[in-house]
Motif scaffolding. Structure first.
Motif, mmCIF file in Angstrom:
data_model
loop_
_atom_site.group_PDB
_atom_site.id
_atom_site.type_symbol
_atom_site.label_atom_id
_atom_site.label_comp_id
_atom_site.label_asym_id
_atom_site.label_seq_id
_atom_site.Cartn_x
_atom_site.Cartn_y
_atom_site.Cartn_z
ATOM 1 N N MET A 83 0.716 -1.296 0.115
ATOM 2 C CA MET A 83 -0.121 -0.089 0.057
ATOM 3 C C MET A 83 0.676 1.175 -0.058
ATOM 4 S SD MET A 83 -2.902 0.798 2.636
ATOM 5 C CE MET A 83 -3.979 -0.727 2.050
ATOM 6 N N LEU A 84 0.839 1.911 -0.847
ATOM 7 C CA LEU A 84 1.415 3.516 -0.963
ATOM 8 C C LEU A 84 1.263 4.209 -0.063
ATOM 9 C CD1 LEU A 84 1.141 3.849 -5.028
ATOM 10 C CD2 LEU A 84 3.267 2.990 -3.677
ATOM 11 N N THR A 85 2.274 5.275 0.269
ATOM 12 C CA THR A 85 2.228 6.165 1.266
ATOM 13 C C THR A 85 2.480 7.442 0.381
ATOM 14 O OG1 THR A 85 4.515 6.095 1.937
ATOM 15 C CG2 THR A 85 2.940 5.066 3.473
ATOM 16 N N LEU A 86 2.230 8.680 0.976
ATOM 17 C CA LEU A 86 2.080 9.768 -0.016
ATOM 18 C C LEU A 86 3.634 10.067 -0.517
ATOM 19 C CD1 LEU A 86 0.497 12.327 -0.718
ATOM 20 C CD2 LEU A 86 0.985 13.408 1.217
ATOM 21 N N ASN A 87 4.480 9.850 0.439
ATOM 22 C CA ASN A 87 5.727 10.037 -0.437
ATOM 23 C C ASN A 87 6.430 9.294 -1.484
ATOM 24 O OD1 ASN A 87 6.192 8.252 1.986
ATOM 25 N ND2 ASN A 87 8.067 8.363 1.390
ATOM 26 N N GLU A 88 5.626 8.050 -1.356
ATOM 27 C CA GLU A 88 5.862 7.216 -2.524
ATOM 28 C C GLU A 88 5.239 7.517 -3.966
ATOM 29 O OE1 GLU A 88 6.715 3.085 -0.556
ATOM 30 O OE2 GLU A 88 4.667 3.646 -0.080
ATOM 31 N N LEU A 89 4.424 8.551 -3.793
ATOM 32 C CA LEU A 89 3.862 8.913 -5.162
ATOM 33 C C LEU A 89 4.560 9.600 -6.073
ATOM 34 C CD1 LEU A 89 0.310 10.073 -3.482
ATOM 35 C CD2 LEU A 89 0.830 7.760 -4.596
ATOM 36 N N SER A 90 4.277 9.755 -7.386
ATOM 37 C CA SER A 90 5.306 10.298 -8.369
ATOM 38 C C SER A 90 4.852 11.727 -8.299
ATOM 39 C CB SER A 90 5.176 9.730 -9.684
ATOM 40 O OG SER A 90 3.727 9.786 -10.113
ATOM 41 N N ALA A 91 5.463 12.628 -9.205
ATOM 42 C CA ALA A 91 5.064 14.109 -9.260
ATOM 43 C C ALA A 91 3.629 14.022 -9.766
ATOM 44 C CB ALA A 91 6.282 14.551 -10.168
ATOM 45 N N PHE A 135 -14.348 10.422 6.364
ATOM 46 C CA PHE A 135 -13.263 10.868 5.390
ATOM 47 C C PHE A 135 -13.109 9.454 4.702
ATOM 48 C CE2 PHE A 135 -12.926 13.217 9.037
ATOM 49 C CZ PHE A 135 -12.232 14.304 8.765
ATOM 50 N N TRP A 136 -12.935 9.541 3.392
ATOM 51 C CA TRP A 136 -12.633 8.580 2.221
ATOM 52 C C TRP A 136 -11.443 8.633 1.858
ATOM 53 C CZ3 TRP A 136 -17.190 10.836 3.111
ATOM 54 C CH2 TRP A 136 -18.330 10.257 3.292
ATOM 55 N N LEU A 137 -10.638 7.698 2.135
ATOM 56 C CA LEU A 137 -9.043 7.326 1.344
ATOM 57 C C LEU A 137 -9.287 6.260 0.233
ATOM 58 C CD1 LEU A 137 -6.896 7.528 4.577
ATOM 59 C CD2 LEU A 137 -7.780 9.645 3.573
ATOM 60 N N SER A 138 -8.299 6.588 -0.819
ATOM 61 C CA SER A 138 -8.315 5.775 -1.847
ATOM 62 C C SER A 138 -7.058 5.015 -1.369
ATOM 63 C CB SER A 138 -8.006 6.481 -3.039
ATOM 64 O OG SER A 138 -7.026 7.571 -2.887
ATOM 65 N N ALA A 139 -6.696 3.777 -2.284
ATOM 66 C CA ALA A 139 -5.690 2.749 -1.834
ATOM 67 C C ALA A 139 -4.460 3.450 -1.587
ATOM 68 C CB ALA A 139 -5.844 1.542 -2.905
ATOM 69 N N ASP A 140 -4.144 4.400 -2.356
ATOM 70 C CA ASP A 140 -2.849 5.192 -2.092
ATOM 71 C C ASP A 140 -2.708 6.095 -0.996
ATOM 72 O OD1 ASP A 140 -4.478 7.419 -2.926
ATOM 73 O OD2 ASP A 140 -3.246 7.692 -5.149
ATOM 74 N N GLY A 141 -3.536 6.173 -0.097
ATOM 75 C CA GLY A 141 -3.844 6.905 0.860
ATOM 76 C C GLY A 141 -4.297 8.220 0.880
ATOM 77 N N ARG A 142 -4.785 8.647 -0.290
ATOM 78 C CA ARG A 142 -4.909 10.035 -0.442
ATOM 79 C C ARG A 142 -6.499 10.301 -0.206
ATOM 80 N NH1 ARG A 142 -2.410 12.991 -5.518
ATOM 81 N NH2 ARG A 142 -0.712 12.733 -3.927
ATOM 82 N N LEU A 143 -6.768 11.428 0.536
ATOM 83 C CA LEU A 143 -8.303 11.749 0.823
ATOM 84 C C LEU A 143 -8.908 11.878 -0.483
ATOM 85 C CD1 LEU A 143 -10.224 12.570 2.942
ATOM 86 C CD2 LEU A 143 -9.383 15.178 2.492
ATOM 87 N N GLN A 144 -9.984 11.362 -0.827
ATOM 88 C CA GLN A 144 -10.905 11.660 -1.863
ATOM 89 C C GLN A 144 -12.021 12.443 -1.702
ATOM 90 O OE1 GLN A 144 -10.051 10.519 -5.049
ATOM 91 N NE2 GLN A 144 -8.121 9.576 -4.320
#
Length: 223
Positions: free
Chosen positions: A1-9, A197-206
């Protein structure tokens, strides 16, 4: 499961609805990976007469440093900087060119708090951190509850926050597409048990919904 710092630009925008009507709030973010493996996140929230800007650095654990600026049309800008260091948490603050909280050290009776620099893009990171810590921890947020209190504005406010996952579901985005999410209850500070609060699989607030008071219900969505 990705954390925010693992996301690309990437970049995005949160759209605010107040009582089901679009509100005059524009909140954008831009994420940029750094050479040292960290992520720099710049987020700006604009409402008429006010701009709040945040520049944060995120490592594999979560937010470890941020700068925030509160700028209005009528008064000097207020700025604050916070950093989690090896031995302490440092927090400085100034109004205009006047330092009013130089290099202060925030201490608590608990472990060093998690950092939540106001903006929606950081919400998922804090919720995931709380979950990893057993669902409860101290969280530091710059104070903005009373904008008229300039002597306190952006000072560090530490409260106990809690996060509980309530199951998987789908969220319909503004464009009509659906996305798989986990629904969370995130309480403490200004949020009571009815906030969702709804979070997607990458941990981002949707999306999140919050009843601020009897006359104001917020619905915020990532677009």
């Amino acid at each position: 499961m990705l954390t925010l710092n693992e996301l690309s630009a990437d970049k995005g925008r949160y759209r605010y609805f107040l009582n089901d009507e679009i509100a005059d709030v524009d909140e954008t973010f831009h994420c940029e990976p750094q050479a040292d493996g960290q992520l720099a996140v710049n987020s700006v929230r604009k409402v008429p007469g006010l701009t709040i800007s945040v520049l944060a650095r995120i490592d594999s654990v979560g937010v470890h440093a941020f700068d925030v600026c509160w700028s209005t049309d009528r008064s000097p800008a207020i700025a604050a900087s916070c950093a989690l260091e090896a031995e302490a948490l440092t927090y400085s603050r100034q109004i205009g060119d006047t330092a009013c909280q130089p290099s202060s050290i925030v201490t608590t009776d608990y472990a060093k708090p998690l950092l939540y620099p106001l903006m929606r893009i950081f919400t998922g990171t804090v919720i995931r951190q709380l979950a990893e810590l057993g669902g409860e921890a101290q969280v530091l947020v710059p104070f903005i509850a009373d904008p008229k209190n300039t002597q306190k504005l952006l000072s560090p406010e530490i409260t106990t926050r809690r996060a509980v996952a309530e199951g998987d579901c789908e969220v319909e985005r503004i464009n009509g597409e659906t996305i798989d999410c986990t629904l969370w209850r995130f309480t403490g500070g200004q949020y009571s048990s009815d906030a969702r609060f709804w979070l997607s699989a990458d941990g981002r607030l949707q999306r999140y919904c919050w009843q601020q008071d009897e006359s104001r219900r917020w619905d915020v969505r990532l677009v």
